[in-house]
Design an enzyme around this catalytic site. Structure first.
Site, PDB file in Angstrom:
ATOM      1  N   ARG A 110       0.784  -1.233   0.000  1.00  0.00           N
ATOM      2  CA  ARG A 110       0.000   0.000   0.000  1.00  0.00           C
ATOM      3  C   ARG A 110       0.820   1.288   0.000  1.00  0.00           C
ATOM      4  O   ARG A 110       0.263   2.370  -0.120  1.00  0.00           O
ATOM      5  CB  ARG A 110      -0.968   0.053   1.202  1.00  0.00           C
ATOM      6  CG  ARG A 110      -2.056  -0.990   1.147  1.00  0.00           C
ATOM      7  CD  ARG A 110      -2.859  -1.011   2.437  1.00  0.00           C
ATOM      8  NE  ARG A 110      -4.052  -1.837   2.269  1.00  0.00           N
ATOM      9  CZ  ARG A 110      -5.270  -1.383   2.076  1.00  0.00           C
ATOM     10  NH1 ARG A 110      -5.480  -0.070   2.021  1.00  0.00           N
ATOM     11  NH2 ARG A 110      -6.291  -2.191   1.929  1.00  0.00           N
ATOM     12  N   ASP A 111       2.121   1.227   0.148  1.00  0.00           N
ATOM     13  CA  ASP A 111       2.929   2.450   0.181  1.00  0.00           C
ATOM     14  C   ASP A 111       4.292   2.210  -0.460  1.00  0.00           C
ATOM     15  O   ASP A 111       5.336   2.538   0.099  1.00  0.00           O
ATOM     16  CB  ASP A 111       3.082   2.924   1.622  1.00  0.00           C
ATOM     17  CG  ASP A 111       3.658   4.350   1.715  1.00  0.00           C
ATOM     18  OD1 ASP A 111       3.723   5.024   0.676  1.00  0.00           O
ATOM     19  OD2 ASP A 111       4.048   4.759   2.817  1.00  0.00           O
ATOM     20  N   VAL A 112       4.293   1.595  -1.633  1.00  0.00           N
ATOM     21  CA  VAL A 112       5.541   1.386  -2.371  1.00  0.00           C
ATOM     22  C   VAL A 112       5.955   2.728  -2.955  1.00  0.00           C
ATOM     23  O   VAL A 112       5.318   3.249  -3.867  1.00  0.00           O
ATOM     24  CB  VAL A 112       5.353   0.339  -3.484  1.00  0.00           C
ATOM     25  CG1 VAL A 112       6.646   0.173  -4.274  1.00  0.00           C
ATOM     26  CG2 VAL A 112       4.901  -0.992  -2.895  1.00  0.00           C
TER      27      VAL A 112
END
Length: 268
Positions: A110-112
């Site tokens: 969700r936060d690459v």
């Protein structure tokens, strides 16, 4: 900046999205170039990609430690590919994760984003900060105000607050690849516009030509990863990884961590 004896940068796990997070992190740390949950680690050799390989004002290395403090050093393509390949290997592990009973429990990061990619002077690359990761079975649609992650690296469905799956992480990896190849940010908000709205539109310009071997093939990998509709993207991190590794090898752009580490040490 990348520090030789700095601390790992990243936030600790937020909440308890997994039934047994200790099992997840234990499996994580036992597998080669894998995701790394952030948190301070004294004596670590890792520093954040955010102030190293990309982001800030533009996706280049700010050569702040060079003799000319105003100089900027582009990232060689072979090292750009190495970084994205390592991140995809990490995502492949998370997306194929299974619980202790062997049941599939794919984990969506969700936060690459560049700030969650850590580099070491040994040339190692790790994807960190699974602080907002969730098992895919828990990835319910979120209201707009509850959307988590960085808008500049969101898939359009994540920016809309819809339920997401591993293909959202593939889109984010595609943004990092696009920015490293283009030498600039992909999403830019106009005055008075929210970056979240830009991410929702998911308008991706053509990459500039740099005279790379079989360049259309490389650009095609990026285009597929950044398809607006998730059904048109790579179905898995493994599929994108296979294409990117094959391209790097056949184009003579495969780099070793040893060479990458030497390049970092030389320029920082």
């Amino acid at each position: 900046l990348i520090e030789r004896n700095g601390k790992v940068v990243g936030s600790s796990l937020i909440g308890q999205p997994f039934d047994d997070p200790k099992y997840f992190w234990g499996r994580l740390s036992a597998t080669g170039p894998v995701p790394y949950n952030g948190g301070a680690s004294s004596g670590s050799n890792f520093g954040p990609m955010a102030s190293g390989l990309t982001v800030a004002a533009d996706p280049r290395i700010d050569a702040l430690r060079a003799a000319d403090p105003e100089a900027k050093l582009p990232v060689p393509v072979e090292f750009s590919l190495l970084v994205v390949i390592a991140a995809l290997r990490a995502l492949r592990f998370a997306h194929r994760f299974r619980d202790e009973a062997g049941r599939p429990l794919p984990v969506v990061h969700r936060d690459v984003s560049p700030s969650n990619v850590l580099l070491s002077f040994e040339g190692e690359v790790k994807l960190c900060d699974f602080g907002i990761a969730r098992a895919n079975t828990l990835a319910d649609a979120l209201p707009d105000e509850a959307i988590q992650g960085k808008a500049g690296y969101m898939s359009p469905e994540q920016a809309r607050g819809e339920a997401i799956d591993p293909r959202s992480d593939i889109y984010a990896a595609g943004i990092i690849l696009w920015e490293l190849l283009a030498g600039r940010r992909l999403y830019k908000a106009a005055e008075g516009e929210r970056l979240l709205d830009v991410a929702r539109r998911a308008e991706v310009p053509d990459l500039p030509r740099r005279g790379l071997p079989d360049e259309e093939r490389l650009h095609g990998i990026c285009v597929r990863a950044l398809a607006r509709e998730r059904e048109a993207r790579y179905p898995s991190a493994e599929a994108m990884l296979a294409d990117l590794e094959a391209y790097a090898g056949e184009a003579g752009l495969a780099a070793s961590p040893l060479r990458f580490g030497a390049w970092l040490s030389e320029h920082f």
